[in-house]
Design a protein around this motif. Structure first.
Motif, PDB file in Angstrom:
ATOM      1  N   GLU A  44      34.382  33.990  47.134  1.00 51.56           N
ATOM      2  CA  GLU A  44      34.167  35.024  46.120  1.00 51.56           C
ATOM      3  C   GLU A  44      35.415  35.889  45.950  1.00 51.56           C
ATOM      4  OE1 GLU A  44      30.393  37.699  44.979  1.00 51.56           O
ATOM      5  OE2 GLU A  44      31.271  38.195  46.938  1.00 51.56           O
ATOM      6  N   GLN A  45      36.074  36.193  47.054  1.00 49.86           N
ATOM      7  CA  GLN A  45      37.298  36.982  46.974  1.00 49.86           C
ATOM      8  C   GLN A  45      38.408  36.212  46.276  1.00 49.86           C
ATOM      9  OE1 GLN A  45      38.517  38.543  50.754  1.00 49.86           O
ATOM     10  NE2 GLN A  45      40.028  39.934  49.871  1.00 49.86           N
ATOM     11  N   LEU A  82      37.656  36.294  42.560  1.00 52.15           N
ATOM     12  CA  LEU A  82      37.968  37.623  42.039  1.00 52.15           C
ATOM     13  C   LEU A  82      39.466  37.810  41.884  1.00 52.15           C
ATOM     14  CD1 LEU A  82      36.811  40.389  41.202  1.00 52.15           C
ATOM     15  CD2 LEU A  82      37.042  41.102  43.594  1.00 52.15           C
ATOM     16  N   ASN A  96      34.393  37.546  36.016  1.00 51.91           N
ATOM     17  CA  ASN A  96      35.814  37.876  35.983  1.00 51.91           C
ATOM     18  C   ASN A  96      36.676  36.699  35.568  1.00 51.91           C
ATOM     19  OD1 ASN A  96      37.778  39.968  36.446  1.00 51.91           O
ATOM     20  ND2 ASN A  96      38.465  38.840  38.234  1.00 51.91           N
TER      21      ASN A  96
END
Length: 437
Positions: free
Chosen positions: A270-271, A274, A299
């Protein structure tokens, strides 16, 4: 009268040689025709070099290495034609685990000769064989890192490697200043407890790991700005720290293609998503044994294709519905045109443990309001299997106007070469990094 010599236009000669580009024996014959045929013949003949124990003739790879080094020393004009190199550490059957790259003296000088290399793969030839970076001779370490610094090198694949600590793998990748595509497969890091604190991984790079000449321990090369990243079976401690703690080993700002298979954990992924942001165009997730995780793709505004490969029957359909539902709000993914769902699992177990496959792929639960052109459903079953038939019938209810233009929904059998998903649209497209031919 003397017989006239037929001179073909060079463009026609190049086309003829390109047509037989996969036939090495024919290319060797073409190289002997005339000087005008030599360049094109060598261009295809030496484009891809593989030092592997599995090539035709069962010639030991160390012998191939020594022969190639001898040829390049005698004919240095061949060097610019070598654009791709594959090195597989291992031996011929039955000694597949026999390692040779650490003992072959011609390998380090050979690597330093390859000044025009574009693609490099360093792999173990079998699952029982792992390349230990720390055990490689310094001359070989130095030659590898010298090769990685080439301005022409844009693709690197490391398979079945073990590094002693985070600093060592960071040191290797810091040499890749011009890299565009990085593939790490089965790469492990065994933290050296004598040099690494449990609370915080090291952020200094030992000079003796890779440096030579003017390099110093405190000198950091520019971070490579990748376009393609593949992480397959990459699970080691502090992975998230290594990727994101300053200075980061890579830059995510221009990443277009991402494949993650059995690697990291959902929070790290997820990071990564992002950090990539709107530059991401193609995403391939193979979660393996992860628990179902609701990734937020809002995003990643320019996502064009999404591929999900599922192998665990207990969570397969939940993964599918959860990820597809994240696409449905607001219609932010206006560029998404391809979706591929692959179920590499027994459909009998899949049906027994989860809601029906028909429900999962029905129009009401799939994001058909986005401009999709292609939806692929891959099933690891014969087309005569009842669930295979049910999926086909369910998708038959999707009208043409649900998909843009000439869009199509396809159900295909996994495991057949003739039944592939939509090309390799979610994988590293190596041709885009080869430059002008």
């Amino acid at each position: 009268m003397a017989a006239s010599v037929l001179h073909l236009p060079q463009e026609l000669v190049d086309s003829i040689i390109e047509y037989v580009g996969d036939d090495r024996s024919t290319l060797c014959s073409c190289a002997l025709v005339s000087r005008s045929w030599l360049h094109s013949s060598r261009y295809h003949l030496f484009a891809n070099i593989s030092l592997s124990p599995h090539i035709q003739g069962n010639i030991p790879p160390q012998q191939l290495c020594a022969q190639l080094y001898g040829v390049l020393q005698e004919s240095p004009a061949i060097v610019p034609y070598i654009r791709s190199l594959q090195i597989f550490d291992g031996g011929l059957p039955p000694h597949r685990t026999a390692q040779w790259i650490s003992n072959e003296r011609t390998l380090p000088p050979l690597l330093k000769l390859l000044t025009h290399l574009r693609q490099l793969e360093l792999s173990a030839s079998s699952a029982c064989n792992v390349i230990q970076w720390k055990s490689l001779p310094f001359t070989l370490q130095n030659a590898i890192c010298t090769l990685l610094k080439l301005p022409s090198l844009t693709y690197l694949r490391l398979h079945s490697w073990t590094f002693p600590n985070l600093a060592s793998i960071a040191a290797v990748l810091s040499s890749c200043q011009h890299l565009k595509c990085l593939s790490l497969s089965a790469v492990a890091v065994c933290e050296d407890l004598d040099n690494t604190h449990h609370s915080e991984p090291p952020d200094t790079i030992p000079n003796d790991e890779f440096s030579s000449g003017s390099d110093t321990a405190n000198t950091r090369a520019p971070t490579p700005s990748l376009e393609v990243l593949t992480l397959d079976y990459v699970n080691f401690g502090y992975l998230g720290y290594w990727l994101f703690a300053p200075p980061s080993p890579i830059s995510f700002s221009n990443l277009r293609e991402l494949r993650i298979s059995h690697s990291a954990d959902p929070l790290v992924v997820e990071q990564i998503l992002l950090s990539i942001g709107p530059s991401l165009e193609h995403l391939h997730l193979k979660p393996g044994s992860w628990d179902v995780f609701p990734f937020d793709l809002r995003n990643n505004l320019n996502l064009k294709s999404l591929r999900l490969t599922l192998e665990v029957p207990e969570t397969a359909l939940s993964w599918c519905t959860t990820l597809l539902s994240s696409l449905s709000p607001s219609g932010f993914l206006n560029s998404l045109t391809h979706i591929s769902l692959e179920f590499f699992t027994d459909l009998k177990r899949l049906s027994a443990s989860s809601p029906s496959t028909t429900t999962t792929v029905s129009p009401s639960t799939s994001p058909y309001h986005v401009p999709l052109k292609q939806v692929d459903i891959g099933l690891f079953a014969q087309p005569s299997h009842p669930d295979f038939v049910r999926v086909q019938e369910a998708l038959g209810g999707i009208q043409k106007n649900d998909l843009k233009g000439s869009g199509a929904v396809r159900v295909y059998q996994l495991g057949l070469k003739s039944q592939r998903s939509f090309g390799r649209i979610c994988g590293p497209r190596l041709r885009s990094f080869e430059g002008n031919n």
